[in-house]
Scaffold this motif. Sequence first.
Motif, PDB file in Angstrom:
ATOM      1  N   PRO A 146      -4.737   3.631   3.717  1.00 28.33           N
ATOM      2  CA  PRO A 146      -4.126   2.692   2.780  1.00 28.33           C
ATOM      3  C   PRO A 146      -5.093   1.629   2.251  1.00 28.33           C
ATOM      4  CG  PRO A 146      -2.717   3.006   4.681  1.00 28.33           C
ATOM      5  CD  PRO A 146      -4.029   3.692   4.986  1.00 28.33           C
ATOM      6  N   ASP A 147      -6.082   1.266   3.048  1.00 32.40           N
ATOM      7  CA  ASP A 147      -7.034   0.242   2.618  1.00 32.40           C
ATOM      8  C   ASP A 147      -7.912   0.708   1.462  1.00 32.40           C
ATOM      9  OD1 ASP A 147      -6.087  -1.554   4.511  1.00 32.40           O
ATOM     10  OD2 ASP A 147      -7.510  -0.864   6.033  1.00 32.40           O
ATOM     11  N   SER A 205      -5.392  -1.596  -5.863  1.00 34.57           N
ATOM     12  CA  SER A 205      -4.350  -2.619  -5.966  1.00 34.57           C
ATOM     13  C   SER A 205      -3.560  -2.372  -7.247  1.00 34.57           C
ATOM     14  CB  SER A 205      -4.980  -4.004  -6.018  1.00 34.57           C
ATOM     15  OG  SER A 205      -5.722  -4.148  -7.223  1.00 34.57           O
ATOM     16  N   ARG A 263      -6.697   2.529  -1.076  1.00 32.11           N
ATOM     17  CA  ARG A 263      -5.862   2.670  -2.268  1.00 32.11           C
ATOM     18  C   ARG A 263      -6.108   1.482  -3.210  1.00 32.11           C
ATOM     19  NH1 ARG A 263      -0.544   4.235   1.297  1.00 32.11           N
ATOM     20  NH2 ARG A 263      -1.457   6.145   2.153  1.00 32.11           N
ATOM     21  N   LYS A 300       0.828  -1.212   0.000  1.00 35.60           N
ATOM     22  CA  LYS A 300       0.000   0.000   0.000  1.00 35.60           C
ATOM     23  C   LYS A 300       0.860   1.260   0.000  1.00 35.60           C
ATOM     24  CE  LYS A 300      -4.042  -1.858  -0.240  1.00 35.60           C
ATOM     25  NZ  LYS A 300      -4.972  -1.583  -1.327  1.00 35.60           N
TER      26      LYS A 300
END
Length: 89
Positions: free
Chosen positions: A80-81, A85, A83, A12
């Motif tokens: 960050p979760d 992949s 963002r 991340k």
Amino acid sequence: MLRKQAIQRNKKSDIYSFGVILWEISSGRPPFESVKISGGTNIRDIAILIQIRQGIREQPIEGTPNSYIQLYKRCWDYNPDLRPSIEEI
């Protein structure tokens, strides 16, 4: 005085960095180039880190496609979760 905290680098944080690269491609300049702080590189770096932690990001460059802007902004999400992949990018 700021305490040094261990930086946890992971996928991340790599996505955040990739978003910065995307912005650099669209702007043609390094991020936070406008931050002018006397006192040396370390003090300038700390000033930039404080701005980033406060949610300050570089502004989109005129003429950049909106979908491109939205992509790098998602890469910069404070959470960050949220963002994307690397597969999505």
